[in-house]
Design an enzyme around this catalytic site. Structure first.
Site, PDB file in Angstrom:
ATOM      1  N   LYS A 113     -17.881 -30.518   9.132  1.00 11.56           N
ATOM      2  CA  LYS A 113     -18.988 -28.487  10.126  1.00 11.56           C
ATOM      3  C   LYS A 113     -18.107 -27.523   8.456  1.00 11.56           C
ATOM      4  O   LYS A 113     -19.144 -27.306   7.531  1.00 11.56           O
ATOM      5  CB  LYS A 113     -18.080 -28.185  11.238  1.00 11.56           C
ATOM      6  CG  LYS A 113     -18.283 -28.340  12.167  1.00 11.56           C
ATOM      7  CD  LYS A 113     -18.798 -27.809  13.344  1.00 11.56           C
ATOM      8  CE  LYS A 113     -19.577 -28.638  14.186  1.00 11.56           C
ATOM      9  NZ  LYS A 113     -19.952 -27.849  15.782  1.00 11.56           N
ATOM     10  N   LYS A 194     -26.637 -39.864  18.902  1.00 12.89           N
ATOM     11  CA  LYS A 194     -27.251 -38.944  20.285  1.00 12.89           C
ATOM     12  C   LYS A 194     -27.619 -37.996  20.219  1.00 12.89           C
ATOM     13  O   LYS A 194     -28.207 -36.814  19.653  1.00 12.89           O
ATOM     14  CB  LYS A 194     -25.701 -38.116  20.696  1.00 12.89           C
ATOM     15  CG  LYS A 194     -24.635 -38.881  21.875  1.00 12.89           C
ATOM     16  CD  LYS A 194     -23.152 -38.316  21.889  1.00 12.89           C
ATOM     17  CE  LYS A 194     -22.946 -37.401  22.635  1.00 12.89           C
ATOM     18  NZ  LYS A 194     -21.635 -36.917  23.055  1.00 12.89           N
ATOM     19  N   LYS A 197     -27.432 -31.096  20.702  1.00 14.84           N
ATOM     20  CA  LYS A 197     -28.287 -29.132  20.792  1.00 14.84           C
ATOM     21  C   LYS A 197     -28.677 -28.754  20.082  1.00 14.84           C
ATOM     22  O   LYS A 197     -30.066 -27.825  19.789  1.00 14.84           O
ATOM     23  CB  LYS A 197     -27.043 -28.109  22.076  1.00 14.84           C
ATOM     24  CG  LYS A 197     -26.995 -28.352  23.417  1.00 14.84           C
ATOM     25  CD  LYS A 197     -26.214 -27.517  23.788  1.00 14.84           C
ATOM     26  CE  LYS A 197     -24.995 -27.544  23.658  1.00 14.84           C
ATOM     27  NZ  LYS A 197     -23.830 -27.906  24.288  1.00 14.84           N
TER      28      LYS A 197
END
Ligand code: TRP
Length: 322
Positions: A113, A194, A197
């Site tokens: 990140k 996957k 969200k």
């Protein structure tokens, strides 16, 4: 023997989706009779990347409402907002004094990140220390974690063991458990990743509150292949995912043989039968947000005595005056 204590966390950075339902929510609901579970909405973790206050507030309340709508029973499973139990942040600081800078900066999620560009918040670095605090605060035995959180759970265990060895027995050392759900639910538009969200476009995500028409379209557009064979096979990730979703939602395999069109219709119906009751119950609960907030306040109250005891023990072990 005391029942196993479990903590399941949800980070309010997006809408809860089918992968969350099958991988985390259903196991949480199923475990309510034989574990002492806590469901936590990690709103503080949602502030470790650039965030929008109004959206965070709305998503935190929405996730709490969806948890209730899906069948989390607050009488057995306290539903808490991380930020409303201040002991999380107090323990976070105490654990920062027991964690290495090197350990935190070696976390894969931090590296990924922080490499993405743009300003990096200091809280992104200390993210796993807050997660350790969440877990150790409530004397948790088991934490259901997906692969992406494995390393954070391992760090939690390292911190707890080292602390206990250096300052005396203070923390229960948790185990990570794999969600019981058989299938990993992948993104319908990109079955190599996957369902998430916050996947960029969200084109292949089924949110639990999506209207039926949106679900139908998302499934209709799902990536398949040219092989025209309905089966689970490594060469057919898209079809494998659809068959897996069908099995998870209905407990059945597709009726055989079927075309991809027919498979998609079966999958659409199967998803709809699972999410329709959640959507309906959510609509009722969303009419009375004060009631949901009351449930969160009661959840915080229910977990607080144990949380305070943990903080007191930790302060004493570290040499702080009582
Ligand atoms: N980091 C977790 C996630 O992204 C959410 C989380 C925060 C969590 N605190 C936790 C999960 C404690 C389990 C236990 O999914």
């Amino acid at each position: 023997m005391a029942p196993t204590r479990r903590l399941t966390g949800f980070k309010p950075t997006g809408h809860l989706h089918l992968g969350n339902l099958l991988g985390a929510l259903r196991p949480l609901i199923a475990a309510q009779d034989h574990t002492e579970s806590i469901a936590m909405i990690a709103d503080l973790h949602a502030m470790t990347m650039d965030h929008e206050p109004g959206r965070l507030r709305a998503l935190a309340l929405e996730q709490a409402t969806v948890l209730l709508a899906a069948g989390v029973d607050p009488a057995r499973t306290p539903i808490i907002l991380q930020s409303q139990v201040a002991e999380h942040t107090e323990l976070h600081y105490l654990l920062e004094c027991a964690t290495g800078f090197g350990e935190a900066s070696r976390m894969i999620q931090f590296k990924e990140k922080s490499a993405a560009g743009g300003p990096i918040r200091l809280s992104l670095l200390t993210y796993p220390v807050l997660m350790a605090a969440d877990i150790l605060l409530h004397d948790i035995d088991e934490v259901p974690v997906g692969e992406d959180q494995n390393q954070h759970l391992e760090l939690t265990r390292t911190i707890a063991n080292r602390f206990n060895a250096r300052y005396g027995p203070t923390f229960r050392v948790p185990e990570g458990v794999r969600p019981e759900s058989a299938a990993r639910i992948m993104d319908l538009a990109d079955p190599a990743v996957k369902m998430g969200k916050s996947n960029a476009a969200g084109a292949g995500r089924i949110a639990l509150l999506d209207p039926p028409e949106v679900i139908r379209r998302t499934v209709a557009r799902a990536v398949t292949d040219e092989l025209a064979q309905v089966r689970r096979h490594p060469d057919q990730p898209g079809v494998t995912n659809l068959v897996g979703i069908l099995a998870e939602c209905t407990g059945q395999q597709p009726s055989d043989p079927v075309s991809y069109g027919a498979l998609k219709r079966e999958v659409t119906d199967a998803i709809e039968s699972v999410v329709a009751p959640i959507r309906a119950r959510h609509a009722e609960l969303a009419d009375d947000p004060a009631h949901v907030r009351e449930i969160l306040a009661k959840g915080a109250e229910a977990v607080r005595p144990r949380a305070r005891a943990t903080v007191r023990r930790t302060r004493a072990a570290l040499g702080l005056l009582q």
